[in-house]
Design a protein around this motif. Structure first.
Motif, short mmCIF file in Angstrom:
data_model
loop_
_atom_site.label_atom_id
_atom_site.label_comp_id
_atom_site.label_asym_id
_atom_site.label_seq_id
_atom_site.Cartn_x
_atom_site.Cartn_y
_atom_site.Cartn_z
N VAL A 153 35.29 29.97 -5.03
CA VAL A 153 35.16 30.37 -3.60
C VAL A 153 34.19 29.73 -2.91
O VAL A 153 33.11 29.59 -3.30
N LEU A 154 34.64 29.01 -1.63
CA LEU A 154 33.67 28.33 -0.89
C LEU A 154 33.35 29.05 0.47
O LEU A 154 34.70 29.39 1.16
N GLY A 186 41.45 34.93 2.24
CA GLY A 186 40.95 34.24 1.14
C GLY A 186 40.63 35.17 0.14
O GLY A 186 40.88 34.43 -1.03
N ALA A 187 40.02 36.10 -0.05
CA ALA A 187 40.03 36.79 -1.06
C ALA A 187 41.20 37.23 -2.03
O ALA A 187 41.12 37.28 -3.25
N ALA A 188 42.12 37.61 -1.21
CA ALA A 188 43.44 38.06 -1.82
C ALA A 188 44.01 36.73 -2.50
O ALA A 188 44.66 36.96 -3.70
N THR A 189 44.00 35.77 -2.11
CA THR A 189 44.43 34.43 -2.68
C THR A 189 43.49 33.86 -3.83
O THR A 189 44.23 33.54 -4.99
N ALA A 190 42.20 34.25 -3.88
CA ALA A 190 41.34 33.84 -4.83
C ALA A 190 41.92 34.65 -6.11
O ALA A 190 41.71 34.29 -7.29
N ALA A 191 42.14 36.09 -5.79
CA ALA A 191 42.21 36.83 -6.91
C ALA A 191 43.64 36.52 -7.45
O ALA A 191 43.74 36.64 -8.69
N PRO A 238 33.67 32.03 -9.26
CA PRO A 238 32.64 31.20 -9.21
C PRO A 238 32.55 30.73 -7.82
O PRO A 238 33.34 30.93 -6.98
N TYR A 239 31.19 30.73 -7.33
CA TYR A 239 31.10 30.56 -6.06
C TYR A 239 29.96 29.56 -5.46
O TYR A 239 28.94 29.26 -5.98
N ALA A 292 41.11 25.76 -8.74
CA ALA A 292 41.34 25.82 -7.27
C ALA A 292 40.31 26.38 -6.36
O ALA A 292 39.11 26.89 -6.83
N ALA A 293 39.96 25.74 -5.25
CA ALA A 293 39.08 26.28 -4.25
C ALA A 293 39.64 26.60 -2.98
O ALA A 293 40.57 26.12 -2.79
N VAL A 294 38.94 27.86 -2.73
CA VAL A 294 39.32 28.82 -1.47
C VAL A 294 38.40 28.71 -0.62
O VAL A 294 37.17 29.29 -0.81
#
Length: 244
Positions: free
Chosen positions: A35-36, A19-24, A46-47, A9-11
């Motif tokens: 994370v983009l 965004g951070a809550a979704t990535a977590a 990964p960033y 997934a890419a956020v």
């Protein structure tokens, strides 16, 4: 539940707030979550540094994602910025800038991601719109215009790509307790009164949390929601539909 196991997934805008809550949460559910953002996250995700308003930067980010991970299954178009005022409050340059960040960039990054998404058996795109796409709110003319466009674009994208097996949905959050709201309150003449007004305009009587929006995004992105496309999921404390 690990329904995202083996998926990538890419956020966008994944370094903070929704965004951070979704990535977590995606990571917790088994996804490899990239994370983009222009800013590196404080987490070990990964960033890839990416300015979503730059065509070359977006294309480079997709190449890096493909090289590093070999696939993309979920794209969360979360990055966006706010604006205050009625139609007289923002000059034309500001209108173009906010529209580019909040609307055109969603189209930009989704277009760049399509070759990877088309190869996935579980392809999903989730766009972050807003309750202001559905309910008139004072002093949010420009912001409302962009989020209304996101809602309409979501429906068009869903229609365009449903035969390719790519699901497209959006969330329409109410006022979320994010750093942007904190900055908004800090510039108000009476921060406590403004905070109270933001809370009470939502029937639940409080702000939405980033984690609540993340749960809605994750539901829409999940392979378990394989029959859900062209939908707008409200996470607004009843703001758009309840009059209490």
């Amino acid at each position: 539940m690990k329904e995202f196991q083996g998926l990538v997934a890419a956020v966008t805008g994944g370094a903070g707030g929704i965004g951070a809550a979704t990535a977590a949460l995606l990571t917790e559910r088994g996804a490899t979550t990239v994370v983009l953002d222009r800013t590196a996250p404080d987490t070990p995700h990964p960033y890839i540094r990416c300015d979503i308003t730059d065509d070359d930067a977006v294309a480079a980010a997709m190449r890096t994602l493909a090289d590093d991970h070999g696939r993309l299954d979920v794209l969360v178009n979360n990055a966006g910025i706010g604006a205050k005022g009625d139609v007289t409050a923002n000059n034309r340059e500001e209108w173009h800038r906010i529209l580019d960040v909040n609307v055109v960039s969603m189209a930009r990054i989704t277009a760049a991601a399509l070759p990877l998404l088309r190869r996935s058996d579980h392809a999903a795109v989730v766009n972050v719109s807003s309750v202001v796409a559905l309910a008139g709110v004072r002093n949010r003319a420009l912001y409302s215009a962009t989020k209304g466009a996101v809602l309409s674009m979501t429906l068009a994208m869903a229609a365009d790509h449903v035969k390719e097996g790519i699901r497209v949905n959006c969330v329409t959050p109410g006022t979320v307790d994010t750093p942007w709201i904190g900055r908004l309150l800090s510039t108000a003449p009476d921060p406590e009164a403004e905070s109270r007004a933001l809370r009470t305009r939502q029937p639940l009587g409080r702000l939405v949390t980033p984690e609540e929006v993340a749960h809605a995004i994750t539901y829409l992105a999940s392979p378990l929601s394989a029959s859900t496309t062209g939908s707008a999921l409200a996470v607004d404390g009843g703001m758009a539909t309840l009059k209490v």
